[in-house]
Enzyme design. Structure first.
Site, PDB file in Angstrom:
ATOM      1  N   ARG A 174       0.830  -1.209   0.000  1.00 21.89           N
ATOM      2  CA  ARG A 174       0.000   0.000   0.000  1.00 21.89           C
ATOM      3  C   ARG A 174       0.866   1.262   0.000  1.00 21.89           C
ATOM      4  NH1 ARG A 174      -5.319  -0.150   1.969  1.00 21.89           N
ATOM      5  NH2 ARG A 174      -5.024   1.714   3.220  1.00 21.89           N
ATOM      6  N   ARG A 178       9.681   5.626  -3.457  1.00 19.89           N
ATOM      7  CA  ARG A 178      10.070   6.391  -4.650  1.00 19.89           C
ATOM      8  C   ARG A 178      11.391   7.139  -4.437  1.00 19.89           C
ATOM      9  NH1 ARG A 178       5.589  10.010  -2.762  1.00 19.89           N
ATOM     10  NH2 ARG A 178       3.976   8.804  -3.780  1.00 19.89           N
ATOM     11  N   ARG A 251      -9.257  -6.753  13.294  1.00 23.41           N
ATOM     12  CA  ARG A 251      -8.412  -5.950  14.172  1.00 23.41           C
ATOM     13  C   ARG A 251      -9.236  -4.749  14.596  1.00 23.41           C
ATOM     14  NH1 ARG A 251      -4.717  -6.739  17.787  1.00 23.41           N
ATOM     15  NH2 ARG A 251      -3.071  -5.155  17.860  1.00 23.41           N
ATOM     16  N   ARG A 282      -0.554   6.130  15.879  1.00 23.21           N
ATOM     17  CA  ARG A 282      -0.442   7.461  15.281  1.00 23.21           C
ATOM     18  C   ARG A 282      -1.200   8.500  16.103  1.00 23.21           C
ATOM     19  NH1 ARG A 282      -2.943   5.275   9.457  1.00 23.21           N
ATOM     20  NH2 ARG A 282      -4.623   4.140  10.417  1.00 23.21           N
ATOM     21  N   GLU A 302      -4.401   6.883  18.276  1.00 24.33           N
ATOM     22  CA  GLU A 302      -5.031   5.667  17.743  1.00 24.33           C
ATOM     23  C   GLU A 302      -4.296   4.440  18.294  1.00 24.33           C
ATOM     24  OE1 GLU A 302      -5.855   6.005  13.506  1.00 24.33           O
ATOM     25  OE2 GLU A 302      -5.499   3.858  13.271  1.00 24.33           O
ATOM     26  N   TYR A 350      -9.750  -5.265   2.618  1.00 22.35           N
ATOM     27  CA  TYR A 350      -9.077  -4.044   3.066  1.00 22.35           C
ATOM     28  C   TYR A 350      -9.347  -2.951   2.036  1.00 22.35           C
ATOM     29  CZ  TYR A 350      -5.095  -1.728   5.463  1.00 22.35           C
ATOM     30  OH  TYR A 350      -4.287  -0.897   6.193  1.00 22.35           O
ATOM     31  N   ASP A 352     -10.320   0.730   0.545  1.00 19.59           N
ATOM     32  CA  ASP A 352     -10.338   2.169   0.808  1.00 19.59           C
ATOM     33  C   ASP A 352     -11.675   2.731   0.320  1.00 19.59           C
ATOM     34  OD1 ASP A 352      -7.858   2.486   2.006  1.00 19.59           O
ATOM     35  OD2 ASP A 352      -6.820   2.545   0.084  1.00 19.59           O
TER      36      ASP A 352
HETATM   37  P1  FAD Z   1     -18.388   0.980   7.502  1.00 18.69           P
HETATM   38  O1  FAD Z   1     -17.939   2.388   7.411  1.00 18.69           O
HETATM   39  O2  FAD Z   1     -17.750   0.088   8.493  1.00 18.69           O
HETATM   40  O3  FAD Z   1     -19.969   0.960   7.651  1.00 18.69           O
HETATM   41  C1  FAD Z   1     -20.665  -0.184   8.060  1.00 18.69           C
HETATM   42  C2  FAD Z   1     -21.813   0.295   8.933  1.00 18.69           C
HETATM   43  O4  FAD Z   1     -22.640  -0.841   9.232  1.00 18.69           O
HETATM   44  C3  FAD Z   1     -21.349   0.860  10.267  1.00 18.69           C
HETATM   45  O5  FAD Z   1     -21.895   2.134  10.471  1.00 18.69           O
HETATM   46  C4  FAD Z   1     -21.877  -0.149  11.288  1.00 18.69           C
HETATM   47  O6  FAD Z   1     -22.272   0.462  12.506  1.00 18.69           O
HETATM   48  C5  FAD Z   1     -23.079  -0.721  10.556  1.00 18.69           C
HETATM   49  N1  FAD Z   1     -23.441  -2.067  11.013  1.00 18.69           N
HETATM   50  C6  FAD Z   1     -22.648  -3.153  11.090  1.00 18.69           C
HETATM   51  N2  FAD Z   1     -23.333  -4.194  11.583  1.00 18.69           N
HETATM   52  C7  FAD Z   1     -24.599  -3.750  11.816  1.00 18.69           C
HETATM   53  C8  FAD Z   1     -25.758  -4.351  12.347  1.00 18.69           C
HETATM   54  N3  FAD Z   1     -25.761  -5.617  12.761  1.00 18.69           N
HETATM   55  N4  FAD Z   1     -26.878  -3.608  12.461  1.00 18.69           N
HETATM   56  C9  FAD Z   1     -26.894  -2.305  12.076  1.00 18.69           C
HETATM   57  N5  FAD Z   1     -25.812  -1.682  11.578  1.00 18.69           N
HETATM   58  C10 FAD Z   1     -24.675  -2.402  11.450  1.00 18.69           C
HETATM   59  N6  FAD Z   1     -10.100   4.781   3.323  1.00 18.69           N
HETATM   60  C11 FAD Z   1      -9.569   5.717   2.489  1.00 18.69           C
HETATM   61  O7  FAD Z   1      -9.926   5.768   1.309  1.00 18.69           O
HETATM   62  N7  FAD Z   1      -8.665   6.649   2.976  1.00 18.69           N
HETATM   63  C12 FAD Z   1      -8.258   6.658   4.264  1.00 18.69           C
HETATM   64  O8  FAD Z   1      -7.437   7.503   4.646  1.00 18.69           O
HETATM   65  C13 FAD Z   1      -8.795   5.680   5.148  1.00 18.69           C
HETATM   66  N8  FAD Z   1      -8.415   5.647   6.443  1.00 18.69           N
HETATM   67  C14 FAD Z   1      -8.946   4.722   7.279  1.00 18.69           C
HETATM   68  C15 FAD Z   1      -8.531   4.729   8.615  1.00 18.69           C
HETATM   69  C16 FAD Z   1      -9.052   3.786   9.499  1.00 18.69           C
HETATM   70  C17 FAD Z   1      -8.602   3.785  10.918  1.00 18.69           C
HETATM   71  C18 FAD Z   1     -10.014   2.835   9.041  1.00 18.69           C
HETATM   72  C19 FAD Z   1     -10.575   1.800   9.980  1.00 18.69           C
HETATM   73  C20 FAD Z   1     -10.424   2.826   7.717  1.00 18.69           C
HETATM   74  C21 FAD Z   1      -9.891   3.759   6.817  1.00 18.69           C
HETATM   75  N9  FAD Z   1     -10.294   3.806   5.479  1.00 18.69           N
HETATM   76  C22 FAD Z   1      -9.746   4.743   4.636  1.00 18.69           C
HETATM   77  C23 FAD Z   1     -11.271   2.835   4.934  1.00 18.69           C
HETATM   78  C24 FAD Z   1     -12.704   3.365   4.969  1.00 18.69           C
HETATM   79  O9  FAD Z   1     -13.083   3.636   6.302  1.00 18.69           O
HETATM   80  C25 FAD Z   1     -13.626   2.300   4.394  1.00 18.69           C
HETATM   81  O10 FAD Z   1     -13.235   1.946   3.088  1.00 18.69           O
HETATM   82  C26 FAD Z   1     -15.107   2.694   4.329  1.00 18.69           C
HETATM   83  O11 FAD Z   1     -15.490   3.560   5.339  1.00 18.69           O
HETATM   84  C27 FAD Z   1     -15.929   1.429   4.411  1.00 18.69           C
HETATM   85  O12 FAD Z   1     -17.303   1.697   4.245  1.00 18.69           O
HETATM   86  P2  FAD Z   1     -18.372   0.570   4.562  1.00 18.69           P
HETATM   87  O13 FAD Z   1     -19.697   1.154   4.309  1.00 18.69           O
HETATM   88  O14 FAD Z   1     -17.993  -0.688   3.862  1.00 18.69           O
HETATM   89  O15 FAD Z   1     -18.157   0.194   6.096  1.00 18.69           O
HETATM   90  N1  UDP Z   2       3.220   0.878   7.798  1.00 22.70           N
HETATM   91  C1  UDP Z   2       4.428   0.876   8.448  1.00 22.70           C
HETATM   92  N2  UDP Z   2       4.890   2.039   8.962  1.00 22.70           N
HETATM   93  C2  UDP Z   2       4.218   3.202   8.867  1.00 22.70           C
HETATM   94  C3  UDP Z   2       2.987   3.215   8.194  1.00 22.70           C
HETATM   95  C4  UDP Z   2       2.509   2.022   7.670  1.00 22.70           C
HETATM   96  O1  UDP Z   2       5.048  -0.162   8.566  1.00 22.70           O
HETATM   97  O2  UDP Z   2       4.706   4.230   9.376  1.00 22.70           O
HETATM   98  C5  UDP Z   2       2.716  -0.405   7.266  1.00 22.70           C
HETATM   99  C6  UDP Z   2       1.841  -1.145   8.290  1.00 22.70           C
HETATM  100  O3  UDP Z   2       2.046  -2.530   8.122  1.00 22.70           O
HETATM  101  C7  UDP Z   2       0.452  -0.748   7.874  1.00 22.70           C
HETATM  102  C8  UDP Z   2       0.595  -0.750   6.360  1.00 22.70           C
HETATM  103  O4  UDP Z   2       1.908  -0.208   6.134  1.00 22.70           O
HETATM  104  O5  UDP Z   2      -0.522  -1.669   8.335  1.00 22.70           O
HETATM  105  C9  UDP Z   2      -0.434   0.062   5.612  1.00 22.70           C
HETATM  106  O6  UDP Z   2      -0.386   1.403   6.072  1.00 22.70           O
HETATM  107  P1  UDP Z   2      -1.581   2.408   5.839  1.00 22.70           P
HETATM  108  O7  UDP Z   2      -1.143   3.744   6.305  1.00 22.70           O
HETATM  109  O8  UDP Z   2      -2.031   2.259   4.433  1.00 22.70           O
HETATM  110  O9  UDP Z   2      -2.669   1.806   6.829  1.00 22.70           O
HETATM  111  P2  UDP Z   2      -4.121   2.282   7.294  1.00 22.70           P
HETATM  112  O10 UDP Z   2      -4.192   3.776   7.149  1.00 22.70           O
HETATM  113  O11 UDP Z   2      -5.099   1.521   6.438  1.00 22.70           O
HETATM  114  O12 UDP Z   2      -4.175   1.830   8.729  1.00 22.70           O
END
Ligand code: FAD
Ligand code: UDP
Length: 372
Positions: A174, A178, A251, A282, A302, A350, A352
């Site tokens: 991911r 570069r 996780r 972070r 976090e 996984y 985005d």
């Molecule tokens: P979710 O957002 O998980 O929505 C699912 C919903 O279903 C939730 O609101 C939950 O409460 C509900 N639900 C589940 N079970 C039930 C139930 N039984 N009854 C009623 N409701 C229920 N993506 C990026 O593109 N850029 C980023 O920088 C980025 N950063 C991230 C950082 C973190 C820490 C995390 C965890 C994810 C990140 N993502 C990022 C990914 C992004 O959050 C997801 O791709 C996207 O939000 C997923 O959407 P979703 O609708 O599939 O799931």
């Molecule tokens: N990672 C790492 N060091 C960093 C940032 C990321 O080793 O400082 C690795 C780690 O394994 C992480 C993966 O790269 O799970 C993907 O990072 P990303 O920032 O894409 O993760 P997310 O925002 O989805 O948690």
């Protein structure tokens, strides 16, 4: 609740559910969206604190190379020019991420791409890794032990709660590597943060749907299922099937939000702590996503956490055991004629945000075509 028959019951008001509801609504379908949380948006939800849009479930930066997806999200919000450039803090030493000429200069004082490439090559050749079988081998064969030990190993093992040798190689791919002085965390063509936060987008997407919050689908499964012709399910796939083949692993995370009475805490939106001793991965300072000038700030630590029932399942763990188990659930899902499974939890991927939008659009368009 009344007895109206909806076309779709959408379980989950996250991005997948919201895109589905928006497109189905445009086609004249009636949607009921339920979510067990007290707000819509799933993990992209933001809470406004002191004028700052706080990403309550972790930093969310929108990025994509797909022009159609970029145009699609831009109809709902204005995106700013934010470019993600996290810093890594390793025991007080600061490094630029992703791995680029700035990082190599900070580590080895090499100033040219050729010198940096030679340094990495010398380190990698000694390891003699032919085909990387796991995250550790993949990372070592890309960047060598210096970077692996300071910036990858401990962060990864904290984040995932298991040795890097037991994690799939794709996770580390991911991150760009570069040989230019470019701290942009993503290689994608388009990137930004929606002005006003992600709620602006979600609210518009859900404007024509009926929404019931604080409703867990499994607490009222039968009654809810009777209210619509079809279900769009975005929760955990193993829970949907009553864990009949066993539990998938996830996780979890724990977020600590703190308001600080200072204008600028860390000078950057994202700082990663890549050592083993610091318990969080972070610190996010939210105002920097939107170039905020408020006199105060909000920061979030976090902390990675084991997942157990009752905790939020933020990440799927796509190792061999879980991937095989997921395949079994997927086979069951394919037999459920009136249920559409989608999103990070129901597809156990996984994904985005841009992947989610692309998949939701594909599924809803297919569904609407078939229902004509
Ligand atoms: P979710 O957002 O998980 O929505 C699912 C919903 O279903 C939730 O609101 C939950 O409460 C509900 N639900 C589940 N079970 C039930 C139930 N039984 N009854 C009623 N409701 C229920 N993506 C990026 O593109 N850029 C980023 O920088 C980025 N950063 C991230 C950082 C973190 C820490 C995390 C965890 C994810 C990140 N993502 C990022 C990914 C992004 O959050 C997801 O791709 C996207 O939000 C997923 O959407 P979703 O609708 O599939 O799931
Ligand atoms: N990672 C790492 N060091 C960093 C940032 C990321 O080793 O400082 C690795 C780690 O394994 C992480 C993966 O790269 O799970 C993907 O990072 P990303 O920032 O894409 O993760 P997310 O925002 O989805 O948690």
């Amino acid at each position: 609740m009344t007895d109206i028959k909806y076309d779709y019951l959408i379980v989950g008001a996250g991005l997948f559910g919201a895109v589905f509801a928006y497109e189905a609504g445009k086609a004249g379908k009636k949607c009921l969206v339920v979510d067990k949380r007290s707000h819509t948006g799933g993990n992209v939800y933001c809470e406004n604190i002191d004028g700052i849009n706080v990403h309550k479930y972790g930093a969310h930066i929108f990025h994509t190379s797909n022009k159609d997806i970029w145009d699609y999200v831009n109809q709902f919000a204005v995106f700013n020019r934010y470019t993600n450039s996290p810093l890594a803090n390793y025991k007080g030493e600061l490094y630029n991420l992703p791995f680029n000429m700035n990082t190599f200069y900070q580590l080895w004082k090499v100033a040219t791409p050729e010198a940096a490439q030679m340094k990495i090559r010398e380190q990698v050749e000694k390891l003699n890794i032919k085909e990387p079988k796991n995250l550790e081998e993949q990372a070592l064969s890309l960047v060598g032990p210096d970077i692996y030990n300071k910036l990858i190993k401990d962060y990864t093992e904290k984040q995932w709660g298991r040795p890097a040798t037991e994690l799939p190689a794709f996770i580390i791919k991911r991150l760009p590597l570069r040989f230019t002085y470019d701290n942009n965390y993503f290689d994608d063509k388009y990137q930004g943060i929606p002005e006003g936060g992600y709620n602006v987008i979600i609210d518009k997407m859900l404007a024509n749907a009926d929404i019931c919050l604080n409703v867990d689908f499994f607490a009222e499964r039968e009654a809810l299922s009777e209210r619509a012709h079809k279900i769009v399910y975005t929760g955990m796939i193993d829970q949907y099937f009553n864990y009949c083949y066993g539990k998938l692993e996830y996780r979890s995370l724990h977020f600590e939000h703190e308001q600080r009475n200072i204008p600028n805490y860390q000078g950057n939106a994202v700082v990663n702590y890549t050592d083993k001793e610091t318990p969080y991965t972070r610190i996010i300072e939210h105002k920097h996503f939107e170039f905020g000038t408020q006199p105060v700030t909000v920061v979030t630590k976090e902390y990675p956490a084991d997942w157990s029932e009752g905790k939020e399942p933020y990440y799927p763990i796509n190792d061999d055991r879980n991937s095989n188990l997921y395949k079994q659930y997927k086979e069951l899902a394919e037999k459920e004629m009136n249920v559409i499974f989608g999103g990070r939890l129901a597809e156990y991927k996984y994904y985005d945000m841009h992947h989610i939008i692309a998949h939701a659009l594909k599924k809803v368009r297919l569904e609407l075509d078939n229902s004509k």
